[in-house]
Design an enzyme around this catalytic site. Structure first.
Site, PDB file in Angstrom:
ATOM      1  N   GLU A  29      34.499  20.544  77.240  1.00  0.00           N
ATOM      2  CA  GLU A  29      33.134  21.019  76.799  1.00  0.00           C
ATOM      3  C   GLU A  29      32.130  20.142  76.771  1.00  0.00           C
ATOM      4  OE1 GLU A  29      31.081  25.092  77.065  1.00  0.00           O
ATOM      5  OE2 GLU A  29      32.843  25.434  77.135  1.00  0.00           O
ATOM      6  N   GLU A  72      33.879  28.642  66.222  1.00  0.00           N
ATOM      7  CA  GLU A  72      33.140  28.829  67.082  1.00  0.00           C
ATOM      8  C   GLU A  72      33.239  30.338  67.108  1.00  0.00           C
ATOM      9  OE1 GLU A  72      34.819  28.014  71.199  1.00  0.00           O
ATOM     10  OE2 GLU A  72      32.463  28.672  71.914  1.00  0.00           O
TER      11      GLU A  72
HETATM   12  C1  BGC Z   1      29.456  27.063  74.076  1.00  0.00           C
HETATM   13  C2  BGC Z   1      28.755  26.991  73.390  1.00  0.00           C
HETATM   14  C3  BGC Z   1      27.769  27.842  74.110  1.00  0.00           C
HETATM   15  C4  BGC Z   1      27.736  28.873  75.030  1.00  0.00           C
HETATM   16  C5  BGC Z   1      26.414  29.361  75.958  1.00  0.00           C
HETATM   17  C6  BGC Z   1      30.289  28.137  75.383  1.00  0.00           C
HETATM   18  O1  BGC Z   1      31.007  27.578  75.896  1.00  0.00           O
HETATM   19  O2  BGC Z   1      30.838  25.919  73.377  1.00  0.00           O
HETATM   20  O3  BGC Z   1      28.328  26.913  71.882  1.00  0.00           O
HETATM   21  O4  BGC Z   1      25.968  28.227  73.642  1.00  0.00           O
HETATM   22  O5  BGC Z   1      28.937  28.058  76.112  1.00  0.00           O
HETATM   23  O6  BGC Z   1      26.716  30.592  75.797  1.00  0.00           O
END
Ligand code: BGC
Length: 763
Positions: A331, A608
């Site tokens: 990501e 997270e």
């Molecule tokens: C990310 C988040 C991001 C989100 C959107 C995720 O996969 O890691 O931190 O804001 O997607 O909802």
């Protein structure tokens, strides 16, 4: 060169990544140049002073090129994230100009053109941001970048037509090494499989020293956690392999270090060694966009000190030319919602002026033609658009607004204004009834709130603010910011239009989402925190909403249930309404879910999810479980604002004037820290001793501060050795039941007040 050189500069950039070598030495100490921008629109160039690297006679310019963000794999869109898909190119390109000024004042310019000798491959066999790097030391080409080298079998360079994108000077601090970390232990969970524990979840890569025989293939896999058997936990990285392979030369000892990738890890699994290693073999090289540190924090609770450090590490780990959500799995994007909630903390921790100014330009570059801000910036791969999610797109207003408030830089508002206005106009046009339900993109809502936690003893009352209310709250909030921007920029007509629009959205919010009893849609911690903090409630309902917010905490057995957006707002609103004790309880709680719960599990960065790892249940949701995500770390903003008491004045930007309002509480008996504002260093230091609150504060030259001193007997507050109101440089503004408020000019002050302090030792 025949002439003496007075000065020589190189301006260089690439589509891809590059390292520049002059006569065998690397120019500068940058990593991953030219860093990440929207390569369809602009690329940054870097400037190097190479005066001392040149000599008379033959000089050689060498460049190593790699894929980087331009070509390599990144993003989370499956096969469309693979090599060559994000920007649609497989060709690395490099551009250079060297300007040499001779002692006679003559300018000689060297350009990258068809006269260059050509290119060839070398020891780096492949390099990719997610996958890692393969280096075969046997393929080293000694002297390739030095005078006297004769190339053979090199391919001629190809000169590309101008890609028609803007070339801009790099304005943000370069990515550079910030720390070298020695492993704290090595274990061998399986024969020949060695796990090095760096002791800190970090971002960068490893330097490996080895004298293994020629052709030994050493593989390094990087991960954040170990599983229950002590093996590397890799599942949460999804498609990001984070694997470096080094093949030894056999010529004495080899030092390996990748150049064109980065990994998020605390543990490194090393295989392929022919003998047991010791910890000295490996060093963790942490690097990050090198913004200057500006804050510090310490207090009597060592776990809170660890928490603050974890937050700082998480920031460093997610600062690689853009603010990323995470640095390890497939990501690593500039997710705007995450940056929005963390930006004030980031600014307290480091000087973010240049970094955010650059990123705001990325935000503008990522805006769609019809005015939608993206969910992340830069926004590659428009085949998979991510646009306009409430609370994410809004960072296009909130982040420049915070930069303005903290640094007083009106230019960032000027640069952002048109884009911000187009965004608000888009949302307004799509939603003439002023409830933001159309054009919400992926509509993530108050992400990863208590509803996502499944645990037997955790209440399930419905923790999420309904998405339409959440979106409409942001619509009102951002429109209000736009109105203020217009005013500051002297655009009175727009100021009137958007102030009126913000008021109308607020009225609709109240009609649609608030009852006469002050119940806000969702009736949970998040809903009250957001409605209060965004100023959406009428005066008559605010204190009821506060009571409801406290009840919503009780609904969760006194535990937190907020998501990315509402967590810091809950803490701030508790304090603003006189419930700092409750906020301290949340901060110092060890019960799941809480910040200190993660520290009890050994966290060295912010998770997270509140439930990333739960005792007895192991890892949560393999699909999305990062241990290095800063959003919940936004609580450091509260630590600076409430524990140290340092607050920007909303009316007077750039800390020209500021507010000091330390509030002792919880188990704390002392706290100390500082914030290096653009006007100079603000120091805050307090202790509670014998029922006395003793507070030292430094106010930088040419600034002033309003200071709130908590006290049971505010009339008897002293500064230095006299009554505070009579002390030079101190002016009494107000005395209330439990505090004295003073205005002070620059200088260092020592306040004392009497206070019966109920220390909470129960946590
Ligand atoms: C990310 C988040 C991001 C989100 C959107 C995720 O996969 O890691 O931190 O804001 O997607 O909802």
């Amino acid at each position: 060169m025949d002439n003496e050189i007075e000065r020589a500069f190189v301006y260089a950039t690439a589509l891809g990544l590059y390292e520049l070598y002059i006569n065998g030495n690397k120019a500068g100490n940058r990593i991953l140049a030219p860093e990440w921008t929207d390569y369809t629109k602009r690329v940054q160039y870097q400037t190097y002073d190479v005066t001392d690297m040149l000599k008379t006679g033959e000089n050689v310019i060498g460049v190593i090129l790699a894929d980087g963000w331009y070509i390599g794999t990144f993003g989370q869109w499956g096969d469309d994230a693979l090599r060559g898909k994000n920007y649609g190119s497989l060709d690395r390109k490099f551009l250079l100009r060297m300007d040499i000024i001779t002692d006679e004042g003559k300018l000689i310019s060297v350009l990258s053109d068809e006269t260059w000798k050509g290119f060839s491959d070398g020891p780096i066999r492949s390099a990719d941001m997610f996958l890692g790097e393969i280096v075969d030391a046997r393929k080293a080409v000694p002297g390739w970048d030095q005078p006297g080298f004769t190339e053979s079998g090199w391919t001629a360079v190809e000169v590309y037509p101008d890609p028609g994108i803007d070339l801009v000077a790099q304005m943000n601090e370069p990515i550079r090494i910030i720390e070298n970390l020695k492993p704290v232990s090595v274990t061998e969970p399986d024969p020949g499989v060695f796990i090095f524990n760096i002791g800190q979840n970090m971002v960068g890569w490893c330097r490996l020293l080895t004298d293994e025989p020629e052709g030994t293939i050493i593989t390094l896999r990087h991960g954040e956690m170990l599983d229950e058997e002590g093996r590397l936990y890799h599942e949460n990285l999804r498609r990001a392999k984070q694997e470096d392979i080094f093949i030894t030369s056999g010529k004495g000892s080899d030092t390996f270090e990748p150049r064109f990738t980065y990994h998020g890890f605390q543990y490194v699994e090393v295989t392929g060694l022919t003998r047991k290693p010791d910890t000295d073999m490996l060093t963790g090289i942490a690097f990050s966009s090198d913004a200057e540190p500006s804050g510090s924090f310490e207090c009597s609770n060592t776990e809170l000190n660890r928490l603050w450090k974890n937050i700082l590490w998480t920031q460093r780990d997610n600062q690689h030319s853009i603010p990323t959500d995470c640095p390890q799995r497939d990501e690593r994007m500039g997710w705007m919602g995450d940056a929005l909630v963390f930006s004030q903390t980031a600014i307290f921790n480091m000087n973010m002026a240049a970094f955010y100014t650059k990123w705001c330009r990325d935000i503008r570059d990522a805006q769609s033609d019809d005015g939608r801000f993206a969910d992340f910036a830069p926004h590659p791969n428009w085949d998979k658009p991510h646009l306009n999610a409430p609370g994410w797109a809004d960072a296009g207003l909130v982040v420049p607004w915070r930069v303005y408030q903290n640094y007083g830089d009106i230019n960032i508002l000027r640069d952002q204004y048109t884009a911000a206005k187009r965004f608000i106009d888009y949302v307004h046009n799509e939603n003439p009834d002023l409830i933001w339900i159309e054009g919400t993109g992926n509509n993530y809502g108050d992400w990863l709130n208590g509803d996502r936690i499944k645990s037997e003893d955790y209440p399930e009352k419905g923790a999420e603010m309904p998405k339409d209310a959440f979106a409409t709250a942001y619509f009102a909030y951002s429109t209000g910011i736009l109105a203020q921007m217009a005013k500051l920029l002297g655009n009175e007509p727009d100021h009137r239009i958007y102030s009126a629009l913000a008021d109308s959205i607020r009225n609709v919010f109240i009609t649609e989402f608030v009852t006469e009893e002050g119940i806000v849609a969702g009736d949970n911690q998040a809903a009250y925190a957001i409605a209060l903090d965004f100023g959406l409630l009428p005066d008559t309902l605010r204190s009821r909403a506060v009571r409801n917010m406290l009840r919503a905490l009780e609904d969760y057995d006194g535990r937190i249930s907020t998501g990315f957006h509402s967590t810091i707002l809950l803490m701030k609103e508790l304090t603003d309404w006189g419930y700092t004790t409750v906020a301290y309880d949340l901060l110092e709680s060890h019960r799941f879910p809480s910040w200190l719960y993660s520290i009890d599990q050994g966290a060295t960065t912010i998770w997270e999810r509140w439930d990333a790892y739960v005792k007895g249940r192991g890892f949560q949701d393999i699909g999305m479980n990062s241990f290095n995500h800063y959003s919940f770390g936004s609580v450091a903003e509260w630590m600076y604002r409430t524990i140290l008491g340092i607050n920007p004045d909303k009316q007077i930007p750039g800390f020209k004037k500021f507010i000091m309002k330390p509030e002792p509480g919880g188990s704390l008996t002392w706290a100390a820290g500082e914030y290096n504002s653009i006007h100079g260093k603000i120091l805050s230091e307090w202790k509670i001793e014998n029922d006395q609150f003793i507070f030292t504060v430094s106010v930088p030259v040419n600034t002033s501060a309003v200071i709130h001193i908590p006290s049971d007997f505010p009339e008897s507050i002293t500064e230095g050795d006299m009554e505070a109101a009579n002390s030079p440089g101190v002016k009494l503004l107000e005395i209330s039941e439990n505090e004295g408020i003073f205005e002070v000019q620059s200088g260092t002050y020592h306040f004392k007040s009497e206070i019966q302090f109920q220390q909470n030792n129960e946590m």
